[in-house]
Design a protein around this motif. Structure first.
Motif, PDB file in Angstrom:
ATOM      1  N   GLU A 150       0.839  -1.201   0.000  1.00 16.08           N
ATOM      2  CA  GLU A 150       0.000   0.000   0.000  1.00 16.08           C
ATOM      3  C   GLU A 150       0.875   1.253   0.000  1.00 16.08           C
ATOM      4  O   GLU A 150       0.553   2.249  -0.669  1.00 16.08           O
ATOM      5  CB  GLU A 150      -0.915  -0.014   1.225  1.00 16.08           C
ATOM      6  CG  GLU A 150      -1.994  -1.095   1.167  1.00 16.08           C
ATOM      7  CD  GLU A 150      -2.718  -1.250   2.487  1.00 16.08           C
ATOM      8  OE1 GLU A 150      -2.393  -0.491   3.440  1.00 16.08           O
ATOM      9  OE2 GLU A 150      -3.594  -2.123   2.588  1.00 16.08           O
ATOM     10  N   MET A 151       1.986   1.209   0.745  1.00 15.97           N
ATOM     11  CA  MET A 151       2.904   2.341   0.763  1.00 15.97           C
ATOM     12  C   MET A 151       3.505   2.557  -0.627  1.00 15.97           C
ATOM     13  O   MET A 151       3.619   3.701  -1.099  1.00 15.97           O
ATOM     14  CB  MET A 151       4.007   2.106   1.790  1.00 15.97           C
ATOM     15  CG  MET A 151       5.023   3.236   1.885  1.00 15.97           C
ATOM     16  SD  MET A 151       6.418   2.829   2.949  1.00 15.97           S
ATOM     17  CE  MET A 151       7.238   1.592   1.935  1.00 15.97           C
ATOM     18  N   ASP A 211       2.116   1.742  -3.421  1.00 13.19           N
ATOM     19  CA  ASP A 211       1.046   2.309  -4.255  1.00 13.19           C
ATOM     20  C   ASP A 211       1.001   3.822  -4.103  1.00 13.19           C
ATOM     21  O   ASP A 211       0.896   4.559  -5.090  1.00 13.19           O
ATOM     22  CB  ASP A 211      -0.306   1.698  -3.868  1.00 13.19           C
ATOM     23  CG  ASP A 211      -0.433   0.240  -4.288  1.00 13.19           C
ATOM     24  OD1 ASP A 211       0.310  -0.174  -5.206  1.00 13.19           O
ATOM     25  OD2 ASP A 211      -1.263  -0.481  -3.705  1.00 13.19           O
ATOM     26  N   ARG A 212       1.080   4.271  -2.840  1.00 19.25           N
ATOM     27  CA  ARG A 212       1.018   5.718  -2.604  1.00 19.25           C
ATOM     28  C   ARG A 212       2.253   6.415  -3.164  1.00 19.25           C
ATOM     29  O   ARG A 212       2.157   7.510  -3.742  1.00 19.25           O
ATOM     30  CB  ARG A 212       0.883   5.997  -1.099  1.00 19.25           C
ATOM     31  CG  ARG A 212      -0.429   5.532  -0.503  1.00 19.25           C
ATOM     32  CD  ARG A 212      -0.622   6.089   0.898  1.00 19.25           C
ATOM     33  NE  ARG A 212       0.369   5.583   1.822  1.00 19.25           N
ATOM     34  CZ  ARG A 212       0.248   4.462   2.533  1.00 19.25           C
ATOM     35  NH1 ARG A 212      -0.847   3.721   2.410  1.00 19.25           N
ATOM     36  NH2 ARG A 212       1.189   4.066   3.370  1.00 19.25           N
ATOM     37  N   ILE A 213       3.415   5.798  -2.992  1.00 15.02           N
ATOM     38  CA  ILE A 213       4.643   6.401  -3.517  1.00 15.02           C
ATOM     39  C   ILE A 213       4.583   6.483  -5.042  1.00 15.02           C
ATOM     40  O   ILE A 213       4.934   7.512  -5.645  1.00 15.02           O
ATOM     41  CB  ILE A 213       5.875   5.595  -3.066  1.00 15.02           C
ATOM     42  CG1 ILE A 213       6.075   5.735  -1.555  1.00 15.02           C
ATOM     43  CG2 ILE A 213       7.124   6.056  -3.804  1.00 15.02           C
ATOM     44  CD1 ILE A 213       7.185   4.861  -1.010  1.00 15.02           C
ATOM     45  N   GLU A 214       4.128   5.386  -5.678  1.00 12.55           N
ATOM     46  CA  GLU A 214       4.040   5.389  -7.142  1.00 12.55           C
ATOM     47  C   GLU A 214       3.069   6.456  -7.625  1.00 12.55           C
ATOM     48  O   GLU A 214       3.353   7.176  -8.602  1.00 12.55           O
ATOM     49  CB  GLU A 214       3.585   4.011  -7.634  1.00 12.55           C
ATOM     50  CG  GLU A 214       3.521   3.917  -9.156  1.00 12.55           C
ATOM     51  CD  GLU A 214       3.004   2.573  -9.642  1.00 12.55           C
ATOM     52  OE1 GLU A 214       3.172   2.275 -10.842  1.00 12.55           O
ATOM     53  OE2 GLU A 214       2.432   1.826  -8.819  1.00 12.55           O
ATOM     54  N   ALA A 215       1.918   6.569  -6.925  1.00  6.27           N
ATOM     55  CA  ALA A 215       0.940   7.587  -7.327  1.00  6.27           C
ATOM     56  C   ALA A 215       1.519   8.989  -7.152  1.00  6.27           C
ATOM     57  O   ALA A 215       1.336   9.858  -8.018  1.00  6.27           O
ATOM     58  CB  ALA A 215      -0.340   7.424  -6.505  1.00  6.27           C
ATOM     59  N   SER A 216       2.245   9.203  -6.042  1.00  7.28           N
ATOM     60  CA  SER A 216       2.830  10.527  -5.802  1.00  7.28           C
ATOM     61  C   SER A 216       3.890  10.856  -6.847  1.00  7.28           C
ATOM     62  O   SER A 216       3.908  11.963  -7.400  1.00  7.28           O
ATOM     63  CB  SER A 216       3.444  10.575  -4.405  1.00  7.28           C
ATOM     64  OG  SER A 216       2.463  10.373  -3.413  1.00  7.28           O
ATOM     65  N   ARG A 233       2.259  11.592 -10.096  1.00  2.97           N
ATOM     66  CA  ARG A 233       1.689  12.950 -10.141  1.00  2.97           C
ATOM     67  C   ARG A 233       2.784  13.993 -10.303  1.00  2.97           C
ATOM     68  O   ARG A 233       2.639  14.962 -11.053  1.00  2.97           O
ATOM     69  CB  ARG A 233       0.882  13.221  -8.871  1.00  2.97           C
ATOM     70  CG  ARG A 233      -0.446  12.506  -8.815  1.00  2.97           C
ATOM     71  CD  ARG A 233      -1.343  13.116  -7.751  1.00  2.97           C
ATOM     72  NE  ARG A 233      -0.748  13.024  -6.425  1.00  2.97           N
ATOM     73  CZ  ARG A 233      -0.917  12.021  -5.583  1.00  2.97           C
ATOM     74  NH1 ARG A 233      -1.675  10.987  -5.950  1.00  2.97           N
ATOM     75  NH2 ARG A 233      -0.354  12.014  -4.394  1.00  2.97           N
ATOM     76  N   ASP A 291       0.425  21.012  -2.258  1.00  2.00           N
ATOM     77  CA  ASP A 291       0.953  19.647  -2.146  1.00  2.00           C
ATOM     78  C   ASP A 291       1.860  19.497  -0.940  1.00  2.00           C
ATOM     79  O   ASP A 291       1.882  18.462  -0.282  1.00  2.00           O
ATOM     80  CB  ASP A 291       1.713  19.261  -3.421  1.00  2.00           C
ATOM     81  CG  ASP A 291       0.767  18.972  -4.577  1.00  2.00           C
ATOM     82  OD1 ASP A 291      -0.432  18.734  -4.308  1.00  2.00           O
ATOM     83  OD2 ASP A 291       1.216  18.974  -5.729  1.00  2.00           O
TER      84      ASP A 291
END
Length: 471
Positions: free
Chosen positions: A227-228, A230-235, A238, A302
């Motif tokens: 999950e971490m 996932d968040r890093i990849e999304a960040s 972006r 951000d």
């Protein structure tokens, strides 16, 4: 100093606990076995003492000491059990004492025996078990000193102790091997997670750790790390997209400024031509400045650097000030601009400058995409605990498929019209962030060719507060 691995430390702790368990178990079992085998010897001695009591009870009430001595000698002088027997009267006279006890008696004085005493003694390399007991029969008191050889019992205890010292280290060694194997097996998923995590870098953020299905802490750890990631990849995605879009948006006005300047310098021009070129350069510079300001706002949002200056805000008064500024724009663009604000009292705790910015962004979009002779309206409706700001236009509308994307950064529905109308796709994204920070929501309703309606819903406070009309 290099720390030991978790597997080795777990094994060592396991060995310490197992060794303590072995010690407790061994000592406990030794005492239990000792009490058990000695109880068996004690039972045999008590059986013989009971037989002696029956013999004493069979004598006459007035039997003399000499007679009792003769009876005891006749009864036990030739018996093997009598080899470790002594009988005394309560006042200390000896009724019978075996040859063995005559030279090895453990009893100091018969009068010292007040309760039953059991004891073990080693005499001439041989183990014995003795009992000292006071018995009564027909009004007389007797003191009995009786024993039996206990070599078998002590040999059993010695053999058991030898087995403990022999097998305990062997079992401990086997336990060490099994414990280390179990710890390695239990921690093997951790090694797999570590290997995969080390392989993750900025170029392969889509890589995920192996998903475990053990239902334990490692399962939760792998899910949490994924999950971490996932968040890093999304960040990172972006940030990458933001950088690419920002570069693209900045490249266009910079290219236009450069082109205009190069064309002006290629040959001599009249004053009017130079003024036209400078006006074009100034226009692009202003657009670039506005874009940079919006980019900075997005970046601060951000990073959490864009903070709200909360204070009581009267939405009706604030929106009237915003509307006054846009009436001139409506006249220039030949658009009908109507408002419905005066009959709604709605106050909230918010940042007035940011809320004005939301209204300006939504009105700017309405005027920008509404051709003349269209209409734009701004209204405020106060309800219990909420206030709704509605901005409606009769413009070109937004296709249904595009409505879910218009709040994304740099997203534009009609990219071909953006350059002429000055849009860069950041306004609605900034507006949504401001509304979210005020715990509100924004929704859009639109049909192509029929216009667009934006509704902003914000939580209000109970007491309306009048802010001064902006200059």
């Amino acid at each position: 100093m290099k720390r030991l691995s978790i597997g080795v430390r777990l094994t060592l702790w396991y060995l310490v606990i197992f060794a303590l368990g072995e010690v407790v178990f061994g000592v406990g079992m030794w005492f239990i076995l000792r009490d058990s085998v000695l109880d068996m010897v004690d039972d045999d001695i008590e059986t013989q003492v009971d037989d002696l009591s029956h013999l004493l009870a069979a004598q006459a009430n007035d039997v003399s000491v000499s007679t009792l001595q003769a009876v005891m000698k006749e009864a036990y002088g030739s018996e093997h059990w009598g080899d470790y027997l002594a009988i005394y009267t309560g006042d200390g006279q000896t009724l019978y004492q075996s040859v063995f006890l005559q030279s090895n008696s453990l009893l100091m004085t018969p009068q010292s025996v007040q309760k039953t005493i059991y004891t073990s003694r080693e005499i001439r390399g041989q183990h014995f078990r003795f009992i000292f007991q006071r018995r009564s029969s027909k009004g007389r008191t007797y003191v009995v000193e009786a024993g039996l050889p206990a070599d078998d019992a002590f040999d059993t205890l010695r053999l058991f102790r030898s087995y403990l010292f022999l097998f305990a280290p062997l079992v401990l060694l086997i336990a060490a091997g099994v414990g280390y194997w179990m710890s390695r097996r239990a921690l093997a998923p951790v090694d797999a997670l570590v290997r995969t995590a080390r392989a993750v870098s900025g170029t392969n953020l889509s890589t995920r750790l192996e998903k475990l299905h053990t239902g334990d802490e490692l399962h939760r750890l792998s899910d949490t790390l994924n999950e971490m990631l996932d968040r890093i990849e999304a960040s990172v995605s972006r940030i990458t997209q933001f950088t690419a879009d920002a570069s693209h948006e900045l490249r266009t006005p910079v290219s236009l400024i450069r082109t205009e300047a190069e064309l002006s310098l290629r040959r001599a021009r009249s004053q009017n031509e130079y003024q036209d070129s400078l006006r074009h350069i100034l226009l692009e510079a202003e657009r670039t400045t506005a874009l940079i300001e919006q980019l900075l706002s997005v970046a601060r949002a951000d990073l959490g650097g864009e903070t709200l200056q909360l204070q009581p805000v009267d939405l009706s008064t604030m929106l009237q000030g915003v509307a006054e500024a846009w009436k001139q724009v409506a006249a220039i663009r030949d658009l009908r601009f109507s408002t419905n604000l005066r009959n709604s009292d709605a106050s909230l705790a918010g940042d007035e400058n940011l809320l004005r910015r939301v209204a300006d962004i939504l009105l700017d979009n309405a005027f920008k995409y509404t051709p003349a002779p269209g209409s734009v309206s701004l209204s405020l409706e106060a309800r219990e605990h909420f206030a709704t700001i509605t901005i409606q236009d009769s413009g070109i509308g937004i296709p249904q498929a595009e409505q879910g994307k218009i709040f994304e950064r740099f997203y534009r529905v009609d990219k071909s019209r953006t350059r002429a109308q000055g849009g860069n796709g950041l306004g609605l994204s900034i507006a949504q962030w401001i509304i979210t920070q005020h715990h509100g929501t924004v929704v859009v309703e639109s049909r192509p060719g029929e216009g667009t309606t934006f509704r902003v819903e914000l939580p209000t406070i109970a007491t309306p507060v009048r802010n001064p009309q902006p200059a």
